[in-house]
Design a protein around this motif. Structure first.
Motif, PDB file in Angstrom:
ATOM      1  N   ALA A  82      -1.123  -7.432 -10.422  1.00  0.00           N
ATOM      2  CA  ALA A  82      -1.238  -8.335  -9.282  1.00  0.00           C
ATOM      3  C   ALA A  82      -2.504  -8.006  -8.515  1.00  0.00           C
ATOM      4  O   ALA A  82      -2.972  -6.861  -8.533  1.00  0.00           O
ATOM      5  CB  ALA A  82      -0.026  -8.205  -8.366  1.00  0.00           C
ATOM      6  N   GLN A  83      -3.051  -9.009  -7.856  1.00  0.00           N
ATOM      7  CA  GLN A  83      -4.210  -8.816  -6.999  1.00  0.00           C
ATOM      8  C   GLN A  83      -3.874  -9.377  -5.627  1.00  0.00           C
ATOM      9  O   GLN A  83      -3.464 -10.537  -5.514  1.00  0.00           O
ATOM     10  CB  GLN A  83      -5.452  -9.497  -7.552  1.00  0.00           C
ATOM     11  CG  GLN A  83      -6.657  -9.275  -6.661  1.00  0.00           C
ATOM     12  CD  GLN A  83      -7.923  -9.893  -7.211  1.00  0.00           C
ATOM     13  OE1 GLN A  83      -7.893 -10.770  -8.051  1.00  0.00           O
ATOM     14  NE2 GLN A  83      -9.047  -9.427  -6.700  1.00  0.00           N
ATOM     15  N   MET A  84      -4.039  -8.556  -4.611  1.00  0.00           N
ATOM     16  CA  MET A  84      -3.767  -8.973  -3.242  1.00  0.00           C
ATOM     17  C   MET A  84      -5.101  -9.225  -2.549  1.00  0.00           C
ATOM     18  O   MET A  84      -6.053  -8.472  -2.751  1.00  0.00           O
ATOM     19  CB  MET A  84      -2.952  -7.911  -2.528  1.00  0.00           C
ATOM     20  CG  MET A  84      -1.627  -7.640  -3.234  1.00  0.00           C
ATOM     21  SD  MET A  84      -0.561  -6.518  -2.358  1.00  0.00           S
ATOM     22  CE  MET A  84       0.123  -7.625  -1.128  1.00  0.00           C
ATOM     23  N   ALA A  85      -5.151 -10.277  -1.733  1.00  0.00           N
ATOM     24  CA  ALA A  85      -6.402 -10.630  -1.062  1.00  0.00           C
ATOM     25  C   ALA A  85      -6.118 -11.125   0.346  1.00  0.00           C
ATOM     26  O   ALA A  85      -5.042 -11.629   0.640  1.00  0.00           O
ATOM     27  CB  ALA A  85      -7.130 -11.714  -1.859  1.00  0.00           C
ATOM     28  N   GLY A  86      -7.120 -11.002   1.199  1.00  0.00           N
ATOM     29  CA  GLY A  86      -7.018 -11.516   2.555  1.00  0.00           C
ATOM     30  C   GLY A  86      -6.290 -10.572   3.488  1.00  0.00           C
ATOM     31  O   GLY A  86      -5.085 -10.608   3.591  1.00  0.00           O
ATOM     32  N   ARG A  87      -7.003  -9.724   4.127  1.00  0.00           N
ATOM     33  CA  ARG A  87      -6.473  -8.772   5.116  1.00  0.00           C
ATOM     34  C   ARG A  87      -5.312  -7.955   4.549  1.00  0.00           C
ATOM     35  O   ARG A  87      -4.168  -8.079   4.954  1.00  0.00           O
ATOM     36  CB  ARG A  87      -6.057  -9.507   6.380  1.00  0.00           C
ATOM     37  CG  ARG A  87      -5.929  -8.629   7.573  1.00  0.00           C
ATOM     38  CD  ARG A  87      -7.277  -8.084   7.987  1.00  0.00           C
ATOM     39  NE  ARG A  87      -7.104  -7.106   9.050  1.00  0.00           N
ATOM     40  CZ  ARG A  87      -7.966  -6.145   9.286  1.00  0.00           C
ATOM     41  NH1 ARG A  87      -9.040  -6.040   8.568  1.00  0.00           N
ATOM     42  NH2 ARG A  87      -7.752  -5.308  10.254  1.00  0.00           N
ATOM     43  N   VAL A  88      -5.636  -7.126   3.584  1.00  0.00           N
ATOM     44  CA  VAL A  88      -4.649  -6.291   2.910  1.00  0.00           C
ATOM     45  C   VAL A  88      -4.384  -5.041   3.745  1.00  0.00           C
ATOM     46  O   VAL A  88      -5.312  -4.395   4.217  1.00  0.00           O
ATOM     47  CB  VAL A  88      -5.137  -5.882   1.500  1.00  0.00           C
ATOM     48  CG1 VAL A  88      -4.137  -4.960   0.827  1.00  0.00           C
ATOM     49  CG2 VAL A  88      -5.389  -7.118   0.659  1.00  0.00           C
ATOM     50  N   LYS A  89      -3.119  -4.729   3.917  1.00  0.00           N
ATOM     51  CA  LYS A  89      -2.718  -3.515   4.631  1.00  0.00           C
ATOM     52  C   LYS A  89      -1.756  -2.754   3.732  1.00  0.00           C
ATOM     53  O   LYS A  89      -0.862  -3.345   3.133  1.00  0.00           O
ATOM     54  CB  LYS A  89      -2.032  -3.868   5.955  1.00  0.00           C
ATOM     55  CG  LYS A  89      -1.579  -2.656   6.742  1.00  0.00           C
ATOM     56  CD  LYS A  89      -0.930  -3.069   8.045  1.00  0.00           C
ATOM     57  CE  LYS A  89      -0.447  -1.861   8.818  1.00  0.00           C
ATOM     58  NZ  LYS A  89       0.216  -2.268  10.060  1.00  0.00           N
ATOM     59  N   THR A  90      -1.936  -1.434   3.662  1.00  0.00           N
ATOM     60  CA  THR A  90      -1.139  -0.602   2.784  1.00  0.00           C
ATOM     61  C   THR A  90      -0.441   0.484   3.569  1.00  0.00           C
ATOM     62  O   THR A  90      -1.058   1.124   4.420  1.00  0.00           O
ATOM     63  CB  THR A  90      -2.035   0.049   1.712  1.00  0.00           C
ATOM     64  OG1 THR A  90      -2.784  -0.945   1.049  1.00  0.00           O
ATOM     65  CG2 THR A  90      -1.212   0.822   0.705  1.00  0.00           C
ATOM     66  N   ILE A  91       0.823   0.710   3.264  1.00  0.00           N
ATOM     67  CA  ILE A  91       1.564   1.839   3.818  1.00  0.00           C
ATOM     68  C   ILE A  91       2.039   2.666   2.634  1.00  0.00           C
ATOM     69  O   ILE A  91       2.806   2.188   1.803  1.00  0.00           O
ATOM     70  CB  ILE A  91       2.771   1.374   4.659  1.00  0.00           C
ATOM     71  CG1 ILE A  91       2.281   0.510   5.814  1.00  0.00           C
ATOM     72  CG2 ILE A  91       3.569   2.576   5.151  1.00  0.00           C
ATOM     73  CD1 ILE A  91       3.381  -0.184   6.574  1.00  0.00           C
ATOM     74  N   LEU A  92       1.543   3.912   2.549  1.00  0.00           N
ATOM     75  CA  LEU A  92       1.888   4.804   1.445  1.00  0.00           C
ATOM     76  C   LEU A  92       2.711   5.961   1.986  1.00  0.00           C
ATOM     77  O   LEU A  92       2.331   6.583   2.986  1.00  0.00           O
ATOM     78  CB  LEU A  92       0.619   5.342   0.782  1.00  0.00           C
ATOM     79  CG  LEU A  92      -0.328   4.275   0.210  1.00  0.00           C
ATOM     80  CD1 LEU A  92      -1.641   4.907  -0.198  1.00  0.00           C
ATOM     81  CD2 LEU A  92       0.322   3.582  -0.953  1.00  0.00           C
ATOM     82  N   ILE A  93       3.795   6.260   1.325  1.00  0.00           N
ATOM     83  CA  ILE A  93       4.639   7.383   1.707  1.00  0.00           C
ATOM     84  C   ILE A  93       4.257   8.573   0.828  1.00  0.00           C
ATOM     85  O   ILE A  93       4.240   8.461  -0.386  1.00  0.00           O
ATOM     86  CB  ILE A  93       6.138   7.045   1.522  1.00  0.00           C
ATOM     87  CG1 ILE A  93       6.498   5.759   2.281  1.00  0.00           C
ATOM     88  CG2 ILE A  93       7.004   8.217   1.946  1.00  0.00           C
ATOM     89  CD1 ILE A  93       6.298   5.820   3.764  1.00  0.00           C
ATOM     90  N   THR A  94       3.940   9.710   1.454  1.00  0.00           N
ATOM     91  CA  THR A  94       3.576  10.902   0.696  1.00  0.00           C
ATOM     92  C   THR A  94       4.805  11.751   0.430  1.00  0.00           C
ATOM     93  O   THR A  94       5.844  11.569   1.050  1.00  0.00           O
ATOM     94  CB  THR A  94       2.531  11.743   1.472  1.00  0.00           C
ATOM     95  OG1 THR A  94       3.130  12.198   2.684  1.00  0.00           O
ATOM     96  CG2 THR A  94       1.293  10.917   1.779  1.00  0.00           C
ATOM     97  N   ASP A  95       4.675  12.711  -0.464  1.00  0.00           N
ATOM     98  CA  ASP A  95       5.784  13.605  -0.805  1.00  0.00           C
ATOM     99  C   ASP A  95       6.176  14.490   0.352  1.00  0.00           C
ATOM    100  O   ASP A  95       7.296  15.006   0.402  1.00  0.00           O
ATOM    101  CB  ASP A  95       5.408  14.495  -1.987  1.00  0.00           C
ATOM    102  CG  ASP A  95       5.289  13.698  -3.266  1.00  0.00           C
ATOM    103  OD1 ASP A  95       5.899  12.612  -3.359  1.00  0.00           O
ATOM    104  OD2 ASP A  95       4.596  14.168  -4.197  1.00  0.00           O
ATOM    105  N   ASP A  96       5.280  14.703   1.313  1.00  0.00           N
ATOM    106  CA  ASP A  96       5.554  15.605   2.439  1.00  0.00           C
ATOM    107  C   ASP A  96       6.556  15.032   3.419  1.00  0.00           C
ATOM    108  O   ASP A  96       7.080  15.736   4.261  1.00  0.00           O
ATOM    109  CB  ASP A  96       4.262  15.940   3.179  1.00  0.00           C
ATOM    110  CG  ASP A  96       3.325  16.769   2.319  1.00  0.00           C
ATOM    111  OD1 ASP A  96       3.806  17.404   1.365  1.00  0.00           O
ATOM    112  OD2 ASP A  96       2.109  16.780   2.619  1.00  0.00           O
ATOM    113  N   GLU A  97       6.823  13.744   3.358  1.00  0.00           N
ATOM    114  CA  GLU A  97       7.722  13.131   4.343  1.00  0.00           C
ATOM    115  C   GLU A  97       9.143  13.131   3.883  1.00  0.00           C
ATOM    116  O   GLU A  97       9.505  13.144   2.787  1.00  0.00           O
ATOM    117  CB  GLU A  97       7.267  11.711   4.633  1.00  0.00           C
ATOM    118  CG  GLU A  97       5.951  11.725   5.347  1.00  0.00           C
ATOM    119  CD  GLU A  97       5.502  10.345   5.757  1.00  0.00           C
ATOM    120  OE1 GLU A  97       6.333   9.435   5.884  1.00  0.00           O
ATOM    121  OE2 GLU A  97       4.308  10.167   5.941  1.00  0.00           O
TER     122      GLU A  97
END
Length: 163
Positions: A148-163
């Motif tokens: 998939a390709q996302m376009a137009g003001r892309v925002k990402t929230i990534l959860i790390t292993d530390d949480e």
């Protein structure tokens, strides 16, 4: 050393998010590649068929299934090609949800071109992959490649292993 690792992860996430916001994001979608040649099954509360225009409109609690792919929406317009009983494309509107494997995407609208296996979702797109989430104005899903390709003001929230 732990502080450096946390700082590095934080900076990496921030740089990834900035890059994603500026240019769009290419992501995997679905655990397996889908087969757009499989039969399409549609269920809904009601159906209105217009033979002259070659269109069928499903309304209310619409669910579309094709192999492992599932899509739901308030309305679905099926547009047939000139070939007998061949679907050209599907246009879903209203609270559209697309699920393939463990991945799910939400939008206000989706257009699925059957022959190419491409779904274009628009309007407040939200993609969830496990605990991670991405938002954008639009997302183009290629079911045959599982990308998939996302376009137009892309925002990402990534959860790390530390949480």
């Amino acid at each position: 050393m732990p502080c450096f690792r946390v700082l590095f992860i934080g900076v990496s996430i921030a740089l990834f998010a900035v890059a994603a916001q500026a240019q769009g994001a290419n992501v995997a979608f679905g655990a397996i590649k889908a087969d757009p040649t499989l039969p399409v099954e549609v269920t809904a509360d009601s159906l209105d068929v217009d033979q002259q225009s070659g269109r069928a409109e499903y309304i209310g609690n619409v669910v579309v299934g094709q192999g492992e792919m599932r899509m739901s929406a308030d309305r679905l317009l099926v547009i047939f090609s000139d070939a007998v009983n061949a679907i050209e494309r599907l246009e879903a509107t209203g609270d559209v949800i697309l699920v393939s494997g463990p991945d799910a995407a939400e939008a206000q609208r989706a257009e699925y071109t059957i022959d190419s296996g491409v779904i274009v979702m628009t309007g407040d797109v939200l993609l969830t992959q496990g605990q991670n989430a991405l938002t954008s104005d639009s997302m183009t899903v290629n079911l045959t490649t599982g990308t998939a390709q996302m376009a137009g003001r892309v925002k990402t929230i990534l959860i790390t292993d530390d949480e």
